[in-house]
Design a protein around this motif. Structure first.
Motif, PDB file in Angstrom:
ATOM      1  N   THR A   1       0.825  -1.201   0.000  1.00  9.83           N
ATOM      2  CA  THR A   1       0.000   0.000   0.000  1.00  9.83           C
ATOM      3  C   THR A   1       0.862   1.255   0.000  1.00  9.83           C
ATOM      4  O   THR A   1       1.846   1.349   0.722  1.00  9.83           O
ATOM      5  N   PHE A   2       0.460   2.196  -0.832  1.00  5.73           N
ATOM      6  CA  PHE A   2       1.128   3.495  -0.859  1.00  5.73           C
ATOM      7  C   PHE A   2       0.053   4.549  -1.061  1.00  5.73           C
ATOM      8  O   PHE A   2      -0.861   4.389  -1.861  1.00  5.73           O
ATOM      9  N   TRP A   3       0.162   5.651  -0.315  1.00  9.22           N
ATOM     10  CA  TRP A   3      -0.810   6.713  -0.495  1.00  9.22           C
ATOM     11  C   TRP A   3      -0.122   8.066  -0.433  1.00  9.22           C
ATOM     12  O   TRP A   3       0.938   8.217   0.155  1.00  9.22           O
ATOM     13  N   THR A   4      -0.735   9.011  -1.101  1.00  6.08           N
ATOM     14  CA  THR A   4      -0.250  10.377  -1.083  1.00  6.08           C
ATOM     15  C   THR A   4      -1.450  11.304  -1.139  1.00  6.08           C
ATOM     16  O   THR A   4      -2.561  10.872  -1.450  1.00  6.08           O
ATOM     17  N   ALA A   5      -1.237  12.583  -0.843  1.00  7.54           N
ATOM     18  CA  ALA A   5      -2.355  13.527  -0.807  1.00  7.54           C
ATOM     19  C   ALA A   5      -1.915  14.884  -1.324  1.00  7.54           C
ATOM     20  O   ALA A   5      -0.729  15.230  -1.292  1.00  7.54           O
ATOM     21  N   ALA A   6      -2.873  15.637  -1.811  1.00  8.29           N
ATOM     22  CA  ALA A   6      -2.636  17.012  -2.258  1.00  8.29           C
ATOM     23  C   ALA A   6      -3.754  17.888  -1.716  1.00  8.29           C
ATOM     24  O   ALA A   6      -4.903  17.456  -1.625  1.00  8.29           O
ATOM     25  N   ILE A   7      -3.407  19.128  -1.354  1.00 14.03           N
ATOM     26  CA  ILE A   7      -4.377  20.069  -0.799  1.00 14.03           C
ATOM     27  C   ILE A   7      -4.313  21.367  -1.602  1.00 14.03           C
ATOM     28  O   ILE A   7      -3.236  21.859  -1.913  1.00 14.03           O
ATOM     29  N   GLY A   8      -5.476  21.919  -1.906  1.00 11.43           N
ATOM     30  CA  GLY A   8      -5.525  23.153  -2.686  1.00 11.43           C
ATOM     31  C   GLY A   8      -6.017  22.887  -4.092  1.00 11.43           C
ATOM     32  O   GLY A   8      -5.815  21.797  -4.640  1.00 11.43           O
ATOM     33  N   ALA A   9      -6.667  23.876  -4.700  1.00  5.88           N
ATOM     34  CA  ALA A   9      -7.310  23.693  -6.000  1.00  5.88           C
ATOM     35  C   ALA A   9      -6.334  23.215  -7.079  1.00  5.88           C
ATOM     36  O   ALA A   9      -6.571  22.205  -7.744  1.00  5.88           O
ATOM     37  N   GLU A  10      -5.224  23.925  -7.269  1.00  7.62           N
ATOM     38  CA  GLU A  10      -4.294  23.559  -8.326  1.00  7.62           C
ATOM     39  C   GLU A  10      -3.568  22.260  -8.017  1.00  7.62           C
ATOM     40  O   GLU A  10      -3.357  21.426  -8.897  1.00  7.62           O
ATOM     41  N   GLU A  11      -3.180  22.084  -6.743  1.00  7.15           N
ATOM     42  CA  GLU A  11      -2.438  20.886  -6.346  1.00  7.15           C
ATOM     43  C   GLU A  11      -3.293  19.630  -6.517  1.00  7.15           C
ATOM     44  O   GLU A  11      -2.814  18.598  -6.994  1.00  7.15           O
ATOM     45  N   THR A  12      -4.562  19.713  -6.106  1.00 10.49           N
ATOM     46  CA  THR A  12      -5.438  18.547  -6.252  1.00 10.49           C
ATOM     47  C   THR A  12      -5.682  18.239  -7.723  1.00 10.49           C
ATOM     48  O   THR A  12      -5.719  17.064  -8.123  1.00 10.49           O
ATOM     49  N   ALA A  13      -5.847  19.283  -8.534  1.00 11.20           N
ATOM     50  CA  ALA A  13      -6.046  19.069  -9.968  1.00 11.20           C
ATOM     51  C   ALA A  13      -4.817  18.411 -10.585  1.00 11.20           C
ATOM     52  O   ALA A  13      -4.939  17.483 -11.392  1.00 11.20           O
ATOM     53  N   ASP A  14      -3.630  18.865 -10.199  1.00 12.47           N
ATOM     54  CA  ASP A  14      -2.393  18.292 -10.736  1.00 12.47           C
ATOM     55  C   ASP A  14      -2.280  16.805 -10.392  1.00 12.47           C
ATOM     56  O   ASP A  14      -1.922  15.987 -11.246  1.00 12.47           O
ATOM     57  N   LEU A  15      -2.583  16.461  -9.127  1.00 13.55           N
ATOM     58  CA  LEU A  15      -2.472  15.065  -8.712  1.00 13.55           C
ATOM     59  C   LEU A  15      -3.496  14.206  -9.437  1.00 13.55           C
ATOM     60  O   LEU A  15      -3.166  13.113  -9.937  1.00 13.55           O
ATOM     61  N   LEU A  16      -4.734  14.684  -9.514  1.00 14.30           N
ATOM     62  CA  LEU A  16      -5.779  13.897 -10.161  1.00 14.30           C
ATOM     63  C   LEU A  16      -5.474  13.685 -11.633  1.00 14.30           C
ATOM     64  O   LEU A  16      -5.582  12.568 -12.150  1.00 14.30           O
ATOM     65  N   ILE A  17      -5.059  14.745 -12.317  1.00 14.02           N
ATOM     66  CA  ILE A  17      -4.763  14.622 -13.741  1.00 14.02           C
ATOM     67  C   ILE A  17      -3.538  13.730 -13.967  1.00 14.02           C
ATOM     68  O   ILE A  17      -3.482  12.950 -14.922  1.00 14.02           O
ATOM     69  N   GLU A  18      -2.568  13.817 -13.064  1.00  9.37           N
ATOM     70  CA  GLU A  18      -1.395  12.927 -13.151  1.00  9.37           C
ATOM     71  C   GLU A  18      -1.811  11.468 -13.100  1.00  9.37           C
ATOM     72  O   GLU A  18      -1.342  10.643 -13.877  1.00  9.37           O
ATOM     73  N   ARG A  19      -2.735  11.134 -12.162  1.00  7.96           N
ATOM     74  CA  ARG A  19      -3.147   9.743 -11.999  1.00  7.96           C
ATOM     75  C   ARG A  19      -4.030   9.285 -13.163  1.00  7.96           C
ATOM     76  O   ARG A  19      -3.939   8.142 -13.600  1.00  7.96           O
ATOM     77  N   LEU A  20      -4.902  10.175 -13.655  1.00  8.46           N
ATOM     78  CA  LEU A  20      -5.721   9.814 -14.806  1.00  8.46           C
ATOM     79  C   LEU A  20      -4.846   9.569 -16.036  1.00  8.46           C
ATOM     80  O   LEU A  20      -5.129   8.686 -16.846  1.00  8.46           O
ATOM     81  N   THR A  21      -3.792  10.355 -16.169  1.00  6.32           N
ATOM     82  CA  THR A  21      -2.875  10.194 -17.295  1.00  6.32           C
ATOM     83  C   THR A  21      -2.167   8.843 -17.248  1.00  6.32           C
ATOM     84  O   THR A  21      -1.792   8.290 -18.287  1.00  6.32           O
ATOM     85  N   ALA A  22      -2.000   8.305 -16.040  1.00  2.00           N
ATOM     86  CA  ALA A  22      -1.290   7.029 -15.883  1.00  2.00           C
ATOM     87  C   ALA A  22      -2.162   5.820 -16.219  1.00  2.00           C
ATOM     88  O   ALA A  22      -1.653   4.705 -16.334  1.00  2.00           O
ATOM     89  N   ALA A  23      -3.474   6.034 -16.383  1.00  5.88           N
ATOM     90  CA  ALA A  23      -4.387   4.914 -16.638  1.00  5.88           C
ATOM     91  C   ALA A  23      -4.041   4.205 -17.941  1.00  5.88           C
ATOM     92  O   ALA A  23      -3.736   4.837 -18.950  1.00  5.88           O
ATOM     93  N   GLU A  24      -4.117   2.873 -17.918  1.00  2.74           N
ATOM     94  CA  GLU A  24      -3.820   2.077 -19.104  1.00  2.74           C
ATOM     95  C   GLU A  24      -5.025   1.297 -19.610  1.00  2.74           C
ATOM     96  O   GLU A  24      -5.113   1.005 -20.807  1.00  2.74           O
TER      97      GLU A  24
END
Length: 267
Positions: free
Chosen positions: A113-136
């Motif tokens: 298990t590994f987890w990470t978090a982001a707080i703030g409008a731009e930071e949360t958007a960056d993390l979410l888009i990063e993870r969506l981009t990784a989808a295969e």
């Protein structure tokens, strides 16, 4: 303070060109004296300036004379040169990225298990888009309320563009939301989804009364949970990303039950 050096000229070239603007047509010898550029360098500097089309020479005169091109024209030429240079660099970097994409591979998850978090409008958007981009293979989106990714702003545009890129590379996307949320979406959002996402066979939207929370499941191994802002409506306060295949499998199983009972929808 801006300088001609910012547009690619050397110190000697800058001094020579500025001196030519002050003197008007003049010889290399006189220009060396006025610009403090050594005689041993002045001809190379003038040749370079001619190459950049910033200086013209009168070859018929003896000794040869030089004149500066008008500043507005000179600056336009320097700008065009810099743009071409940047375009070439961008193309080179794109080739490097394409080459490295084949060489660099992420290690397969070992079930840890590994987890990470982001707080703030731009930071949360960056993390979410990063993870969506990784989808295969697959992206599951469950949303119980209007959130940033459905907004008519830069973040919303980035979210849609990211989902479209995922569909283009063969990723299936399932979007589940409550029926009442459909009517609250701005017309521009619905139009954006219809034009960019709905034409893909891999994109499907359903509605269900049994929707709780807002989260994304990526490739059945990773879950991004969006935490709404407690004070500002329609803004995500934080995103928590869990890489845990077991937890993701549990969430996916619960989703499948709700998905099977949900109603198909075209945005």
């Amino acid at each position: 303070m801006a300088s001609l050096r910012d547009l690619g000229l050397s110190e000697y070239e800058t001094r020579t060109y500025r001196s030519l603007l002050e003197t008007g047509p003049t010889t290399a010898k006189e220009l060396s004296r006025r610009s403090d550029v050594p005689m041993g360098r002045i001809y190379d500097v003038l040749k370079s300036l001619e190459t950049h089309s910033l200086v013209r020479s009168q070859t018929a005169s003896r000794p040869k004379k030089y004149v500066a091109v008008e500043p507005e024209t000179a600056l336009d030429r320097l700008l065009e040169d810099k743009k071409r240079e940047l375009e070439q660099q961008a193309a080179q970097y794109e080739e490097i990225v394409d080459s490295l994409a084949d060489d660099l591979e992420a290690a397969e998850p070992l079930g840890e298990t590994f987890w990470t978090a982001a707080i703030g409008a731009e930071e949360t958007a960056d993390l979410l888009i990063e993870r969506l981009t990784a989808a295969e293979d697959r992206i599951v989106i469950v949303t119980s309320q209007f959130s940033q990714q459905f907004d008519i702003d830069e973040i919303g545009d980035r979210s849609v563009a990211t989902l479209k890129d995922a569909l283009d590379r063969g990723v299936d996307i399932s979007l589940l939301m409550p029926p009442e949320m459909v009517g609250s979406l701005p017309d521009d959002v619905g139009e954006r989804y219809r034009e960019l996402l709905q034409p893909h066979d891999g994109f499907e939207v359903r509605t269900s009364e049994n929707v709780v929370g807002t989260f994304e499941v990526i490739d059945d191994t990773e879950v991004c949970i969006e935490v709404p802002h407690p004070l500002r409506e329609n803004e995500t306060f934080a995103v928590i990303d869990f890489k845990d295949p077991e937890f993701a499998a549990t969430v996916t199983a619960e989703f499948q039950v709700r998905w099977a009972d949900a109603h198909s929808l075209e945005l």
